[in-house]
Write a protein that holds these residues in place. Structure first.
Motif, PDB file in Angstrom:
ATOM      1  N   VAL A 194      21.038 -18.831  19.833  1.00 36.92           N
ATOM      2  CA  VAL A 194      21.081 -17.606  20.366  1.00 36.92           C
ATOM      3  C   VAL A 194      19.854 -17.076  20.672  1.00 36.92           C
ATOM      4  O   VAL A 194      19.728 -15.664  21.049  1.00 36.92           O
ATOM      5  N   ASN A 195      18.803 -17.734  20.514  1.00 38.12           N
ATOM      6  CA  ASN A 195      17.413 -17.145  20.804  1.00 38.12           C
ATOM      7  C   ASN A 195      17.042 -15.908  20.307  1.00 38.12           C
ATOM      8  O   ASN A 195      16.409 -14.869  20.749  1.00 38.12           O
ATOM      9  N   VAL A 196      17.348 -16.101  18.631  1.00 37.35           N
ATOM     10  CA  VAL A 196      17.167 -14.777  18.139  1.00 37.35           C
ATOM     11  C   VAL A 196      15.812 -15.410  17.104  1.00 37.35           C
ATOM     12  O   VAL A 196      15.838 -16.384  16.460  1.00 37.35           O
ATOM     13  N   PRO A 197      14.656 -14.631  17.114  1.00 39.29           N
ATOM     14  CA  PRO A 197      13.494 -15.322  16.456  1.00 39.29           C
ATOM     15  C   PRO A 197      13.374 -15.079  15.044  1.00 39.29           C
ATOM     16  O   PRO A 197      12.498 -14.427  14.389  1.00 39.29           O
ATOM     17  N   PHE A 198      14.497 -15.480  14.280  1.00 41.59           N
ATOM     18  CA  PHE A 198      14.229 -15.734  12.839  1.00 41.59           C
ATOM     19  C   PHE A 198      14.404 -17.133  12.427  1.00 41.59           C
ATOM     20  O   PHE A 198      14.885 -17.994  12.828  1.00 41.59           O
ATOM     21  N   GLY A 199      13.954 -17.485  11.238  1.00 41.52           N
ATOM     22  CA  GLY A 199      14.246 -18.595  10.348  1.00 41.52           C
ATOM     23  C   GLY A 199      15.601 -18.300   9.640  1.00 41.52           C
ATOM     24  O   GLY A 199      15.990 -17.223   9.414  1.00 41.52           O
ATOM     25  N   GLY A 200      16.189 -19.235   9.283  1.00 38.35           N
ATOM     26  CA  GLY A 200      17.361 -19.204   8.446  1.00 38.35           C
ATOM     27  C   GLY A 200      17.282 -19.053   6.956  1.00 38.35           C
ATOM     28  O   GLY A 200      16.419 -19.659   6.303  1.00 38.35           O
ATOM     29  N   ALA A 201      18.204 -18.237   6.475  1.00 35.79           N
ATOM     30  CA  ALA A 201      18.291 -18.024   4.759  1.00 35.79           C
ATOM     31  C   ALA A 201      19.589 -17.675   4.562  1.00 35.79           C
ATOM     32  O   ALA A 201      20.588 -17.445   5.374  1.00 35.79           O
ATOM     33  N   LYS A 202      19.780 -17.679   3.348  1.00 36.82           N
ATOM     34  CA  LYS A 202      21.239 -17.271   2.643  1.00 36.82           C
ATOM     35  C   LYS A 202      20.920 -17.140   1.167  1.00 36.82           C
ATOM     36  O   LYS A 202      20.045 -17.425   0.654  1.00 36.82           O
ATOM     37  N   GLY A 203      21.833 -15.913   0.744  1.00 36.14           N
ATOM     38  CA  GLY A 203      21.853 -15.645  -0.735  1.00 36.14           C
ATOM     39  C   GLY A 203      23.480 -15.564  -1.264  1.00 36.14           C
ATOM     40  O   GLY A 203      24.284 -15.663  -0.677  1.00 36.14           O
ATOM     41  N   GLY A 204      23.602 -16.096  -2.353  1.00 33.66           N
ATOM     42  CA  GLY A 204      24.585 -16.005  -3.067  1.00 33.66           C
ATOM     43  C   GLY A 204      24.523 -15.412  -4.537  1.00 33.66           C
ATOM     44  O   GLY A 204      23.414 -15.663  -5.160  1.00 33.66           O
ATOM     45  N   ILE A 205      25.534 -14.629  -5.071  1.00 32.50           N
ATOM     46  CA  ILE A 205      25.726 -14.219  -6.394  1.00 32.50           C
ATOM     47  C   ILE A 205      27.127 -14.562  -6.805  1.00 32.50           C
ATOM     48  O   ILE A 205      28.170 -14.306  -6.311  1.00 32.50           O
ATOM     49  N   LYS A 206      27.081 -15.234  -7.982  1.00 33.94           N
ATOM     50  CA  LYS A 206      28.497 -15.931  -8.407  1.00 33.94           C
ATOM     51  C   LYS A 206      29.250 -14.996  -9.212  1.00 33.94           C
ATOM     52  O   LYS A 206      29.222 -14.936 -10.320  1.00 33.94           O
TER      53      LYS A 206
END
Length: 477
Positions: free
Chosen positions: A103-115
């Motif tokens: 979608v041409n958004v100038p970000f790299g990808g990341a993700k977080g999680g709390i179990k």
């Protein structure tokens, strides 16, 4: 046989993403080393921290994965779930990289999680967990408006984002852009109008664009347009609720709704808002008076007659065990990874179309990008020019009325003169992004017919864009 890579039954989520990547990569001409760099997770941070719970302590497992640094900052939600694990967080981070590129958004990808299961904690305990998580990320330089910008995900929302923003700002008192460290904040804390419903709105626009292509609908035996299309939505969380809302507003008929406790169906249509209120009051969608069919097993709801199925819950909901029972001709993936690769292969063999998650649920990150821009510029959209536009439009209306002698009604004048609000500008930007991106994916598929599916075409387009970014950085010639 579909050309999708079919993985073993025990393949994990990240392996499924990588299998799709590898399959799409063969339709590009990039160096093998560059492709490996694009596919790999750059940084995986796993940590544990204690919190006080009751009279004792509990140790919490948490993760933050930065998949790609080809653009800065990286971007991705934080999931609060007992089911969260490192493989899932890596997979979702990778999907975010490709999603932003699509979608041409100038970000790299990341993700977080709390179990954790948020329902098992008090508000004070959740705040302690969230603030401690933020401190740990900040200490390791995994958080910041130019480093890594989280957002809400399953189990988290505006409240948690507020705690993150406040904690980060407290630890960085001299940073003027501190509130840009996270998106999905409440409006009062410099969030942006339209963010809450953005992902669901994007899903609805994606479905609308898919059914607008006459050539594709003819192959499915469907008419163009959403009017009269029967839709089943799985999940009544944020994404599912707003998907149902906007699909209904666009002319579709919501015939089925599914949640973890079961599913309901009515071929003449369900009032999604009434179902939502019924569930809020009773704790279940079951027992809703407007349903003609009721199922205690949620999966049965997916298998009822419809034109479009919108899985908007969690991953791996459509598998090799149930895909042959689906009666939908189009799947629009509101959730991340709801369809396994082997199930997707079967669905395409049977002539269906899948609008992939990397594109379909990109509305959230698109509007998060707008919020981030708002935080960096320190001014809301429309504030500088709205009144100027209204005065200009008023002058034009007065001039036209004077020349023609025709007087407009008060409603007509108001409609023409009115300047755009922040919400209208955000929705306009989101709609333009989703429309352009869908037809860009179809064009990629047209130019690479051997790819055969929209998901593979989306991957091909994403890989090409990310490769150009690395080349522009001078990392690869």
């Amino acid at each position: 046989m579909s050309n999708l890579i079919i993985s073993d039954q025990d393949t994990h989520f990240f392996s499924d993403v990588c299998a799709n990547f590898d399959h799409a990569a063969q339709f590009t001409k990039h160096d093998a080393g560059l492709l490996d760099q694009i596919k790999s997770c750059n940084s995986v941070y796993r940590f544990r921290f204690p919190i006080r719970k009751g009279d004792g302590f509990e140790v919490i497992d948490a993760w933050r994965v930065e998949h790609s640094h080809h653009q800065s900052p990286t971007k991705g939600g934080i999931r609060y779930s007992e089911m969260v694990n490192e493989d899932e967080v890596m997979a979702l981070a990778a999907l975010m990289t490709y999603k932003c590129a699509i979608v041409n958004v100038p970000f790299g990808g990341a993700k977080g999680g709390i179990k954790i299961n948020p329902k098992n904690y008090t508000v004070q305990e959740l705040e302690n967990i969230t603030r401690r998580y933020t401190v740990e990320l900040t200490k390791k330089n995994f958080l910041g408006p130019s480093i890594d910008v989280p957002a809400p995900d399953y189990g988290s929302g505006e409240r948690e984002m507020s705690w993150i923003a406040d904690t980060y700002a407290t630890m960085n008192p001299n940073q003027g852009d501190a509130l840009g460290c996270v998106t999905g904040k409440p409006i009062a804390l410099h969030g942006i109008a339209g963010r809450r419903e953005a992902t669901g709105r994007g899903v609805a626009i994606a479905a609308r664009e898919c059914v607008s292509v006459g050539e594709d609908m003819q192959k499915l035996g469907l008419t163009t347009g959403l009017t009269g299309k029967k839709v089943i939505v799985q999940g009544l969380g944020n994404v599912g609720y707003y998907s149902a809302k906007f699909l209904s507003e666009f002319g579709a008929t919501i015939v089925g709704l599914c949640e973890y406790e079961g599913a309901i169906y009515n071929e003449d249509g369900l009032d999604y808002e009434a179902v939502f209120q019924h569930r809020k009051a009773t704790g279940s969608i079951l027992g809703f008076a407007g349903a003609t069919k009721e199922f205690t097993r949620s999966g049965e709801g997916l298998e009822q007659p419809c034109d479009i199925l919108v899985p908007a819950a969690l991953e791996n909901q459509i598998t090799i065990e149930n895909v042959r029972n689906l009666q939908a001709k189009i799947i629009v993936e509101g959730a991340n990874g709801p369809t396994t690769p082997e199930a997707e292969a079967i669905f395409y063999e049977n002539g269906g179309i899948i609008v992939p998650d990397m594109y379909a649920n990109a509305g959230g990150v698109t509007v998060s990008y707008f919020e981030w821009l708002k935080n960096l510029s320190h001014v809301s959209f429309g504030r500088m020019n709205r009144r100027f536009e209204e005065n200009s439009n008023l002058n034009i209306v007065n001039m036209v009325e004077g020349i023609t002698g025709v007087s407009l009604t008060p409603l007509q004048r108001e409609t023409i003169i009115k300047g755009a609000t922040e919400l209208e500008l955000v929705n306009s930007g989101l709609e333009d992004t989703m429309i352009r991106s869908y037809h860009e994916i179809r064009e990629t598929l047209r130019n690479n017919p051997e790819a055969k599916t929209l998901r593979v075409a989306a991957f091909v387009g994403a890989i090409n864009k990310i490769a150009v970014s690395y080349q522009n950085l001078g990392v690869w010639p």
